[in-house]
Scaffold this active site. Sequence first.
Site, mmCIF file in Angstrom:
data_model
loop_
_atom_site.group_PDB
_atom_site.id
_atom_site.type_symbol
_atom_site.label_atom_id
_atom_site.label_comp_id
_atom_site.label_asym_id
_atom_site.label_seq_id
_atom_site.Cartn_x
_atom_site.Cartn_y
_atom_site.Cartn_z
ATOM 1 N N ARG A 1 19.318 -1.830 -4.464
ATOM 2 C CA ARG A 1 18.717 -2.893 -3.692
ATOM 3 C C ARG A 1 18.502 -3.887 -4.261
ATOM 4 N NH1 ARG A 1 14.811 -1.078 1.165
ATOM 5 N NH2 ARG A 1 13.210 -0.768 -1.351
ATOM 6 N N ARG B 1 4.468 1.631 -5.264
ATOM 7 C CA ARG B 1 5.104 1.973 -3.290
ATOM 8 C C ARG B 1 5.424 3.400 -3.907
ATOM 9 N NH1 ARG B 1 9.426 -1.705 -3.073
ATOM 10 N NH2 ARG B 1 9.369 -1.148 -0.818
ATOM 11 N N LYS C 1 15.786 5.610 4.702
ATOM 12 C CA LYS C 1 15.107 5.625 6.049
ATOM 13 C C LYS C 1 15.315 4.031 6.760
ATOM 14 C CE LYS C 1 10.567 4.608 4.826
ATOM 15 N NZ LYS C 1 10.287 3.236 4.906
ATOM 16 N N ARG D 1 1.627 5.547 7.122
ATOM 17 C CA ARG D 1 1.812 5.678 6.068
ATOM 18 C C ARG D 1 0.432 6.301 5.233
ATOM 19 N NH1 ARG D 1 5.822 1.694 4.523
ATOM 20 N NH2 ARG D 1 6.232 1.285 2.783
ATOM 21 N N ARG E 1 14.499 -8.173 -3.067
ATOM 22 C CA ARG E 1 13.000 -7.844 -2.589
ATOM 23 C C ARG E 1 12.357 -8.731 -3.656
ATOM 24 N NH1 ARG E 1 12.618 -3.300 2.145
ATOM 25 N NH2 ARG E 1 10.925 -2.834 0.789
HETATM 26 P P1 AMP Z 1 8.639 -0.625 3.551
HETATM 27 O O1 AMP Z 1 9.345 -2.084 4.370
HETATM 28 O O2 AMP Z 1 8.167 0.194 4.763
HETATM 29 O O3 AMP Z 1 8.799 -0.318 2.658
HETATM 30 O O4 AMP Z 1 7.040 -1.797 3.802
HETATM 31 C C1 AMP Z 1 6.974 -2.937 2.637
HETATM 32 C C2 AMP Z 1 5.373 -2.534 2.690
HETATM 33 O O5 AMP Z 1 4.834 -3.307 3.669
HETATM 34 C C3 AMP Z 1 4.029 -1.451 1.882
HETATM 35 O O6 AMP Z 1 4.988 -1.818 0.716
HETATM 36 C C4 AMP Z 1 3.155 -2.278 2.928
HETATM 37 O O7 AMP Z 1 3.153 -3.714 1.561
HETATM 38 C C5 AMP Z 1 3.663 -2.688 3.752
HETATM 39 N N1 AMP Z 1 3.690 -1.993 4.750
HETATM 40 C C6 AMP Z 1 4.623 -1.425 5.749
HETATM 41 N N2 AMP Z 1 4.327 -0.595 6.393
HETATM 42 C C7 AMP Z 1 2.939 -0.340 6.152
HETATM 43 C C8 AMP Z 1 1.958 0.841 6.763
HETATM 44 N N3 AMP Z 1 2.252 1.478 8.458
HETATM 45 N N4 AMP Z 1 0.577 0.171 6.059
HETATM 46 C C9 AMP Z 1 0.532 -0.348 4.979
HETATM 47 N N5 AMP Z 1 1.330 -1.038 5.161
HETATM 48 C C10 AMP Z 1 2.492 -0.767 5.014
#
Ligand code: AMP
Length: 197
Positions: free
Chosen positions: A128, A145, A14, A89, A134
């Site tokens: 990745r 996650r 995404k 989320r 990461r």
């Molecule tokens: P992502 O790159 O979208 O997988 O986000 C990485 C991390 O950022 C997630 O595992 C959360 O710790 C935090 N995060 C990103 N978006 C949100 C959200 N909408 N609500 C809460 N935590 C978020």
Amino acid sequence: MTRLLIVGPQGSGKGTQGIRIAEAFGVPAISTGDVFRAAVADGSDLGSQVKAIIEAGDLVPDELTSAVVRERLSQADAEGGFLLDGYPRNVAQVMHLDEFLEGRDEELDAVILLDVPRDESISRIALRAQEQGRTDDTEEVIANRLSIYERETAPILGVYEARDLVVHIDGMGTLDEITERIVSALEARGLVRVPVA
Ligand code: AMP
């Protein structure tokens, strides 16, 4: 004016598709994960508040996350629309976003759901992890996650389905094939892409 969300499990692609779709429709791609990672890298106040949470793969508190999104969506480049990746989320964040958009007399146009089988998303994340290193791509954190996605994020789709906003996209195939699928599905809903320069 195009206002989009892109939703899918970790490893669904995404982030990559979000950038491509945002470009096609002439709006900024806003990833809350990227905003948080940049804050951690900068060592800002926000970064120090979220660092440990992100490393554990947990969700940053809703109030903080929604405040960050409201502030980002209030910047000039988001006046003509946006694509949000990774937000909302959970259902509480859906309500925060509703409230914010209602206050501006705006509505979402579509919610793109990228469907990929669980095995495929796990192998893409593993790839990745090798490429980008990461800190939240370790096996244990990935499992956390993915389970948060299933428990908290998947239910937001019911809310958007009831509003007839969800566009289901098969997330298997080449990057170009998937982009094309999304663009066609959005055009079929009457959204207009920007002309290619
Ligand atoms: P992502 O790159 O979208 O997988 O986000 C990485 C991390 O950022 C997630 O595992 C959360 O710790 C935090 N995060 C990103 N978006 C949100 C959200 N909408 N609500 C809460 N935590 C978020």
